[in-house]
Write an enzyme that holds these catalytic residues in place. Structure first.
Site, short mmCIF file in Angstrom:
data_model
loop_
_atom_site.label_atom_id
_atom_site.label_comp_id
_atom_site.label_asym_id
_atom_site.label_seq_id
_atom_site.Cartn_x
_atom_site.Cartn_y
_atom_site.Cartn_z
N TYR A 112 0.84 -1.20 0.00
CA TYR A 112 0.00 0.00 0.00
C TYR A 112 0.87 1.26 0.00
CZ TYR A 112 -3.84 3.04 1.69
OH TYR A 112 -4.77 4.03 1.85
N LYS B 20 0.91 4.08 -2.80
CA LYS B 20 0.46 5.43 -2.46
C LYS B 20 1.54 6.48 -2.67
CE LYS B 20 -3.89 5.06 -1.55
NZ LYS B 20 -4.81 5.57 -2.60
#
Lengths: 314, 327
Positions: free
Chosen positions: B165, B169
């Site tokens: 993640y 991101k």
């Protein structure tokens, strides 16, 4: 010949050419046993030859160092496993991983194909994960290890025509910050470097593209101004420092390295904040407040240009 | 209320729930016609349901707004193209793109599987590219557009257990910095939002995990930002409306953090300190070892300091952390 890495075992991906090659040679000079990983592909990821990794291994051995070659691709989990396994099989341990493997497929975002996107993300971003993951399994067990990943100003600062490469390279910085937090407690460090060096990869950015960006007022990255004077060999000593016992407490950082310069880069932090004691900011309030506070003085890195006459949308 | 987006056409991915839902409702309230994209998956990306997107469309229509649903995944080029085509077919153009679609598969790096990596990168990072690419073709032709992508402090700052993640991101932040430079000359702006909000997604991070990180001295967003005020998704939507408006025409390539009562501007990475060895000649490791600690290295904090190895049950842990073993 120093001994900053005496007795350590290092895996270096993309070590057949450019920065990876310089790092492999220097690490060996400093006493490390090196796995030289490189499938010998072209800058765009096509092709392949064992010759480039073999050449670096031969050069290290000729200079009295120890090295073995590995030709696996970093883009598969199996490849990553094999690369780490090569270190264990040849040298019985693993202390350092440096992930230099990378390719380029530049294109403006509105023209970029799925294949151009996928190839670059796979090699850089997944290709960092596939090697770091099995290394971390070992590092966690032995409670030591050094991970050095390679980012780029293209993603950290932004460079037109490199949406895939910029996404991958900034992603590697984010990945490294997380890995630093996952692994720090086990005595492992993970840091990220953004290098500037004149290599096969940067030589591929045509001078014409640089001039067009300058002409259109699109902020480029400073790298482009003096790229030919910076050698890949200039980058290697700082990486050896990060990989050494000297740097046991340096973790989760991003450094810019080129020529005679080593620089610490900032990470995204809140630099201006507005706070409302009662509830959240409404857009009616934001319209008034933001231009006087957060967005005051911001510079558009690529200001709107007039449409070419007679060719709407060109 | 001033309607800032009258007549504009907006596409919102992940518009069925959480922040995306609040963004859809706010854009519609300001006069935008909205494509509510959401395949209605679970937090981990599995499953499918038309219900969340349809519910948001119904709500917008009940409030007198205009909206159509789309149920494609953002993870394929065909999906991204279909989502933008839905806007063109229903409303004739696209002016605003907001990419909220995302999933989670948290795991420590040494245990993370290929599937957990691939699913998260595909949805967030490629899923931002697939819609931005097709939207940018339209926006370039009309020389106008607003693209708002979603990053997270998980990647910008670093959050243990989220290597996939965090990579996605921070990758989105880098992607957005590049497209701001690709598209700015065509009158398009591209900005990033790093949100903090109470949604289905953030509820998956157990309080126990936050406490464990704090106890082990691992720096994370939740230790930096105590949860002292409510953080509704609507707070994020208000900033999106402003960035999507004509009033934000010169705001391009920036990162905004929005969480409850605060709105902040984040710096993009830049050099803060330099160490130079002028006059030619390469650094040696020993020279760096001498100079680094008193220059660049001063005040650097290890975000997760080494901890003593676990002791067999019944024995006390050593008082001081074990030194990093030298090999």
């Amino acid at each position: 010949m120093g001994d900053a890495l005496r007795g350590k075992v290092a895996v270096i991906t993309g070590a057949g050419r450019g920065i990876g090659r310089a790092v492999a040679l220097f690490f060996a000079q400093e006493g490390a046993k090196v796995v030289v990983n490189d499938p010998g592909v072209n800058v765009d990821g096509t092709g392949g030859t064992t010759a480039v990794a073999d050449e670096v291994v031969a050069a290290i051995r000729k200079a009295g160092g120890e090295a073995v070659a590995n030709y696996d691709s970093v883009v598969t989990m199996q490849g990553g496993e094999n690369i780490i396994k090569t270190a264990l099989d040849a040298f019985g341990r693993l202390d350092i991983v440096v992930t230099c493997a990378g390719i380029l497929r530049d294109r403006m975002v509105f023209n970029m194909t799925e294949e151009e996107w996928d190839a670059v993300i796979a090699t850089h971003l997944k290709g960092t994960f596939t090697v770091v993951k099995p290394a971390c399994v070992i590092f966690r067990q032995q409670r030591s290890g050094r991970i050095i990943t390679v980012s780029s100003e293209s993603g950290l600062i932004g460079n037109s025509g490199q949406a895939n490469y910029g996404a991958a390279k900034s992603g590697i910085a984010g990945f490294t910050k997380v890995v630093a937090r996952d692994m720090g407690r086990y005595g492992v460090t993970a840091n990220c470097i953004a290098p500037r060096a004149y290599t096969r990869m940067t030589a591929g950015v045509p001078e014409a593209a640089r001039q067009i960006r300058a002409q259109r007022g699109i902020a480029g990255i400073e790298e482009e101004e003096g790229i030919t004077q910076w050698q890949p060999e200039d980058v290697a000593p700082f990486l050896a420092y990060l990989a050494s016992d000297y740097a046991s407490h340096i973790n989760g950082q991003v450094f810019l390295v080129y020529g005679d310069t080593i620089a610490l880069m900032s990470q995204p932090r809140l630099i201006k904040t507005i706070y409302k004691p009662t509830g959240y900011w409404t857009v009616e309030e934001l319209r008034e407040v933001l231009p006087k506070t957060l967005t005051k003085g911001l510079v558009n890195p690529a200001p709107p240009q007039p449409a070419p006459t007679g060719r709407p949308g060109a | 209320m001033t309607r800032l987006l009258e007549g504009k056409v907006a596409v919102v991915t992940g518009g069925g729930r959480g922040i995306g839902r609040a963004v859809c409702l706010a854009l519609a309230r300001h006069g935008a016609k909205v494509v509510v994209n959401d395949p209605g998956v679970n937090v981990d990306g599995t499953g499918f349901s038309q219900a969340p997107a349809q519910e948001v469309v119904d709500l917008i229509r009940a409030q007198g707004g205009t909206a159509v649903p789309n149920f494609d995944t953002v993870a394929t080029m065909q999906g991204g193209e279909n989502i933008i085509k839905t806007a063109l077919d229903a409303f004739g153009t696209v002016d605003i793109l907001v990419t909220c679609a995302g999933i989670l598969r948290d795991r420590m790096i040494f245990n993370m599987t290929e599937e957990e990596w691939d699913a998260v990168i595909a949805t967030h990072l490629k899923g931002t590219f697939t819609v931005v690419k097709y939207a940018s073709i339209v926006m370039r032709q009309k020389r106008y557009g607003r693209i708002i992508t979603f990053s997270s402090v998980s990647g910008l700052w670093g959050n243990s257990g989220q290597a996939n993640y965090g990579a996605a991101k921070d990758g989105i932040a880098g992607f957005t910095r590049v497209i701001a430079r690709d598209l700015g000359r065509y009158g398009i702006t591209c900005n990033v939002i790093s949100p903090g909000a109470e949604t289905r997604m953030t509820q998956t991070v157990p309080e126990a995990a936050r406490q464990l990180r704090a106890q082990r001295g691992i720096l994370s967003s939740s230790t930096v930002t105590p949860r002292t005020f409510p953080r509704p998704p609507e707070a994020v939507a208000e900033v999106v409306v402003w960035l999507a408006s004509d009033e934000a025409a010169n705001v391009n390539g920036q990162i905004f953090h929005v969480a409850g009562n605060i709105v902040g501007l984040m710096n993009n990475p830049a050099v803060v300190k330099e160490l130079r060895r002028p006059g030619g000649g390469r650094w040696t490791v020993e020279e760096i070892a001498l100079l680094f600690p008193q220059t660049l290295g001063m005040d650097l904090v290890n975000p997760a300091p080494p901890q003593p190895p676990p002791q067999p049950t019944g024995q006390p842990a050593p008082a001081a952390p074990a030194p990093t073993p030298a090999s």
